[in-house]
Design a protein around this motif. Structure first.
Motif, PDB file in Angstrom:
ATOM      1  N   VAL A  72       0.824  -1.200   0.000  1.00 35.50           N
ATOM      2  CA  VAL A  72       0.000   0.000   0.000  1.00 35.50           C
ATOM      3  C   VAL A  72       0.864   1.259   0.000  1.00 35.50           C
ATOM      4  CG1 VAL A  72      -0.150  -0.102   2.536  1.00 35.50           C
ATOM      5  CG2 VAL A  72      -1.921   1.108   1.252  1.00 35.50           C
ATOM      6  N   ASP A  73       0.379   2.307  -0.690  1.00 35.00           N
ATOM      7  CA  ASP A  73       1.083   3.595  -0.662  1.00 35.00           C
ATOM      8  C   ASP A  73       0.845   4.252   0.694  1.00 35.00           C
ATOM      9  OD1 ASP A  73      -1.338   5.859  -1.406  1.00 35.00           O
ATOM     10  OD2 ASP A  73      -1.711   3.787  -1.968  1.00 35.00           O
ATOM     11  N   ASP A  74       1.816   5.033   1.183  1.00 34.27           N
ATOM     12  CA  ASP A  74       1.686   5.658   2.497  1.00 34.27           C
ATOM     13  C   ASP A  74       2.203   7.095   2.484  1.00 34.27           C
ATOM     14  OD1 ASP A  74       1.994   6.431   5.226  1.00 34.27           O
ATOM     15  OD2 ASP A  74       1.941   4.326   5.798  1.00 34.27           O
ATOM     16  N   LEU A  75       1.292   8.033   2.722  1.00 36.17           N
ATOM     17  CA  LEU A  75       1.617   9.466   2.761  1.00 36.17           C
ATOM     18  C   LEU A  75       2.496   9.833   3.948  1.00 36.17           C
ATOM     19  CD1 LEU A  75      -1.849  11.155   2.159  1.00 36.17           C
ATOM     20  CD2 LEU A  75       0.215  11.632   0.842  1.00 36.17           C
ATOM     21  N   ALA A  76       2.364   9.098   5.051  1.00 39.81           N
ATOM     22  CA  ALA A  76       3.071   9.451   6.286  1.00 39.81           C
ATOM     23  C   ALA A  76       4.555   9.091   6.223  1.00 39.81           C
ATOM     24  CB  ALA A  76       2.407   8.757   7.477  1.00 39.81           C
ATOM     25  N   LEU A  77       4.938   8.293   5.231  1.00 38.60           N
ATOM     26  CA  LEU A  77       6.347   7.886   5.117  1.00 38.60           C
ATOM     27  C   LEU A  77       7.030   8.680   4.013  1.00 38.60           C
ATOM     28  CD1 LEU A  77       6.343   3.964   5.238  1.00 38.60           C
ATOM     29  CD2 LEU A  77       7.204   5.521   6.984  1.00 38.60           C
ATOM     30  N   PRO A  78       8.270   9.117   4.272  1.00 34.57           N
ATOM     31  CA  PRO A  78       8.998   9.806   3.207  1.00 34.57           C
ATOM     32  C   PRO A  78       9.266   8.874   2.029  1.00 34.57           C
ATOM     33  CG  PRO A  78      10.401   9.474   5.134  1.00 34.57           C
ATOM     34  CD  PRO A  78       9.029   9.015   5.510  1.00 34.57           C
ATOM     35  N   ILE A  79       9.552   9.471   0.909  1.00 36.16           N
ATOM     36  CA  ILE A  79       9.733   8.705  -0.327  1.00 36.16           C
ATOM     37  C   ILE A  79      10.909   7.725  -0.241  1.00 36.16           C
ATOM     38  CG2 ILE A  79      11.182  10.365  -1.552  1.00 36.16           C
ATOM     39  CD1 ILE A  79       9.035   9.835  -3.886  1.00 36.16           C
ATOM     40  N   SER A  80      11.841   7.963   0.673  1.00 39.89           N
ATOM     41  CA  SER A  80      13.014   7.076   0.793  1.00 39.89           C
ATOM     42  C   SER A  80      12.728   5.831   1.630  1.00 39.89           C
ATOM     43  CB  SER A  80      14.169   7.849   1.437  1.00 39.89           C
ATOM     44  OG  SER A  80      13.768   8.301   2.724  1.00 39.89           O
ATOM     45  N   LYS A  81      11.520   5.710   2.192  1.00 41.68           N
ATOM     46  CA  LYS A  81      11.233   4.646   3.168  1.00 41.68           C
ATOM     47  C   LYS A  81      10.210   3.615   2.697  1.00 41.68           C
ATOM     48  CE  LYS A  81      13.797   5.934   6.674  1.00 41.68           C
ATOM     49  NZ  LYS A  81      14.867   5.070   7.129  1.00 41.68           N
ATOM     50  N   ILE A  82      10.407   2.412   3.229  1.00 40.85           N
ATOM     51  CA  ILE A  82       9.429   1.328   3.083  1.00 40.85           C
ATOM     52  C   ILE A  82       9.299   0.752   4.491  1.00 40.85           C
ATOM     53  CG2 ILE A  82       8.854  -0.811   1.864  1.00 40.85           C
ATOM     54  CD1 ILE A  82      11.195  -0.354   0.034  1.00 40.85           C
ATOM     55  N   ARG A  83       8.099   0.422   4.908  1.00 41.40           N
ATOM     56  CA  ARG A  83       7.942  -0.131   6.252  1.00 41.40           C
ATOM     57  C   ARG A  83       7.003  -1.321   6.245  1.00 41.40           C
ATOM     58  NH1 ARG A  83       8.374   4.375   9.687  1.00 41.40           N
ATOM     59  NH2 ARG A  83      10.518   4.114   9.050  1.00 41.40           N
ATOM     60  N   LEU A  84       7.460  -2.412   6.839  1.00 40.71           N
ATOM     61  CA  LEU A  84       6.649  -3.625   6.950  1.00 40.71           C
ATOM     62  C   LEU A  84       6.040  -3.667   8.347  1.00 40.71           C
ATOM     63  CD1 LEU A  84       5.853  -6.352   5.585  1.00 40.71           C
ATOM     64  CD2 LEU A  84       7.943  -7.317   6.552  1.00 40.71           C
ATOM     65  N   ARG A  85       4.746  -3.943   8.415  1.00 40.76           N
ATOM     66  CA  ARG A  85       4.042  -4.018   9.692  1.00 40.76           C
ATOM     67  C   ARG A  85       3.195  -5.287   9.734  1.00 40.76           C
ATOM     68  NH1 ARG A  85       6.829  -1.068  11.993  1.00 40.76           N
ATOM     69  NH2 ARG A  85       6.647   1.145  12.373  1.00 40.76           N
ATOM     70  N   GLY A  86       3.039  -5.854  10.929  1.00 41.10           N
ATOM     71  CA  GLY A  86       2.236  -7.064  11.076  1.00 41.10           C
ATOM     72  C   GLY A  86       0.776  -6.782  11.346  1.00 41.10           C
ATOM     73  N   HIS A  87       0.474  -5.560  11.748  1.00 43.89           N
ATOM     74  CA  HIS A  87      -0.908  -5.145  12.047  1.00 43.89           C
ATOM     75  C   HIS A  87      -0.887  -3.639  12.223  1.00 43.89           C
ATOM     76  CE1 HIS A  87       0.239  -4.372  16.222  1.00 43.89           C
ATOM     77  NE2 HIS A  87       0.965  -5.470  16.107  1.00 43.89           N
ATOM     78  N   GLY A  88      -2.050  -3.066  12.474  1.00 47.54           N
ATOM     79  CA  GLY A  88      -2.095  -1.630  12.730  1.00 47.54           C
ATOM     80  C   GLY A  88      -3.330  -0.984  12.153  1.00 47.54           C
ATOM     81  N   SER A  89      -3.457   0.306  12.423  1.00 46.29           N
ATOM     82  CA  SER A  89      -4.645   1.024  11.968  1.00 46.29           C
ATOM     83  C   SER A  89      -4.561   1.245  10.456  1.00 46.29           C
ATOM     84  CB  SER A  89      -4.744   2.365  12.690  1.00 46.29           C
ATOM     85  OG  SER A  89      -4.066   3.361  11.956  1.00 46.29           O
ATOM     86  N   ASP A  90      -5.703   1.603   9.873  1.00 44.81           N
ATOM     87  CA  ASP A  90      -5.727   1.881   8.430  1.00 44.81           C
ATOM     88  C   ASP A  90      -5.137   3.260   8.126  1.00 44.81           C
ATOM     89  OD1 ASP A  90      -7.855   3.921   8.700  1.00 44.81           O
ATOM     90  OD2 ASP A  90      -9.145   2.205   9.136  1.00 44.81           O
ATOM     91  N   ALA A  91      -4.905   4.077   9.168  1.00 42.61           N
ATOM     92  CA  ALA A  91      -4.328   5.428   9.030  1.00 42.61           C
ATOM     93  C   ALA A  91      -5.067   6.259   7.973  1.00 42.61           C
ATOM     94  CB  ALA A  91      -2.835   5.340   8.706  1.00 42.61           C
ATOM     95  N   GLY A  92      -6.375   6.044   7.878  1.00 39.97           N
ATOM     96  CA  GLY A  92      -7.172   6.826   6.929  1.00 39.97           C
ATOM     97  C   GLY A  92      -7.103   6.338   5.492  1.00 39.97           C
ATOM     98  N   HIS A  93      -6.407   5.235   5.257  1.00 45.96           N
ATOM     99  CA  HIS A  93      -6.301   4.717   3.886  1.00 45.96           C
ATOM    100  C   HIS A  93      -7.536   3.864   3.597  1.00 45.96           C
ATOM    101  CE1 HIS A  93      -4.878   2.647   0.337  1.00 45.96           C
ATOM    102  NE2 HIS A  93      -3.817   3.451   0.292  1.00 45.96           N
ATOM    103  N   ASN A  94      -8.306   4.276   2.584  1.00 50.66           N
ATOM    104  CA  ASN A  94      -9.589   3.607   2.325  1.00 50.66           C
ATOM    105  C   ASN A  94      -9.447   2.147   1.912  1.00 50.66           C
ATOM    106  OD1 ASN A  94     -11.096   5.840   3.017  1.00 50.66           O
ATOM    107  ND2 ASN A  94     -11.007   6.695   0.955  1.00 50.66           N
ATOM    108  N   GLY A  95      -8.363   1.818   1.225  1.00 48.07           N
ATOM    109  CA  GLY A  95      -8.143   0.420   0.838  1.00 48.07           C
ATOM    110  C   GLY A  95      -7.949  -0.455   2.070  1.00 48.07           C
TER     111      GLY A  95
END
Length: 192
Positions: free
Chosen positions: A92-115
Motif C-alpha cells: 500500500v502507498d503511504d503518505l506518512a512515510l517519506p519517499i526514501s522509506k518502506i515499512r513492513l508491519r504485522g498489524h495496525g490502523s488503516d491510518a485513513g487509507h480507504n483500501g
C-alpha cells in the motif's frame, strides 16, 4: 513445507491511474510476478497471477474493485485459495512515510487509507501484514487527493524503481524468513 501466500497490491484500475502514487501497490505486485515468470489475467474481482518460487505458491492480485472496496477482493481470494491470515501481505502507498522509506508491519490502523479500511472491515481484523510504500507528502494544503492520484515527479522515478525492486525482495524475504526477521532487516533502510 510448501506454503501459499496472497500478495495484494492496492491501486485503481484504468490507464489514467497508471504510474500514479496511489498505484504503488499494483506496481510492486506486478514487478514481483513478472520477476518470477508470472503474467496477470482478468479474474473474479482482481487481475491475478499465480507464481511459484522456492516451492511456495504466490497468488498475486490487483483488485479490480477500485481502492475503496479492496477488502471484497482480498476476502474472496483468501477464501477461494484457502490462505491463512498470516500468509497475506498487502502492499500500500503511504503518505506518512517519506519517499526514501518502506515499512513492513504485522498489524495496525488503516491510518485513513480507504483500501486498508475496507480490508480490515471485510476480514474483521487488522492483524494482517502490510508493506507501506512511502510516497511522501510533498503537496500544498488541500491538494492531498490530487497528489495521491498524481504521477511521480521525474526526479523521483529512479528512487521509485529502486524501491519497487527492494519491495520485491521484501516479499521474497517475508515468505522465506517470516515477518519479524524481514521487519528487522528492512524497516530501517533508506533508499536514495
Amino acid at each position: 513445507m510448501p506454503a501459499k501466500y496472497l500478495i495484494v497490491g492496492l491501486g485503481n484500475i484504468g490507464t489514467e491511474y497508471y504510474n500514479t502514487r496511489h498505484n504503488a501497490g499494483f506496481d510492486v505486485v506486478e514487478a514481483f510476478a513478472i520477476k518470477h515468470g508470472g503474467f496477470f489475467k482478468s479474474d473474479r474481482l482482481a487481475d491475478m497471477s499465480e507464481v511459484k518460487w522456492k516451492g511456495n505458491t504466490f497468488i498475486c492480485i490487483k483488485p479490480t474493485t477500485f481502492m475503496n472496496l479492496s477488502g471484497k477482493s482480498v476476502k474472496y481470494w483468501m477464501d477461494k485459495e484457502k490462505i491463512s491470515l498470516e500468509n497475506i501481505l498487502v502492499i500500500v502507498d503511504d503518505l506518512a512515510l517519506p519517499i526514501s522509506k518502506i515499512r513492513l508491519r504485522g498489524h495496525g490502523s488503516d491510518a485513513g487509507h480507504n483500501g486498508l479500511k475496507d480490508i480490515q472491515l471485510m476480514l474483521n481484523t487488522d492483524k494482517y501484514a502490510r508493506l507501506k510504500f512511502g510516497i511522501g507528502n510533498n503537496f500544498p494544503k488541500g491538494m492531498q487527493a490530487e497528489f495521491v492520484l498524481g504521477k511521480w515527479f521525474p526526479e523521483e522515478r529512479l528512487i521509485i524503481q529502486k524501491k519497487i525492486e527492494k519491495s520485491v525482495e521484501i516479499i521474497e524475504a517475508f515468505s522465506t524468513m517470516g515477518l519479524e526477521r524481514t521487519m528487522n532487516r528492512y524497516n530501517n533502510i533508506s533508499i536514495e
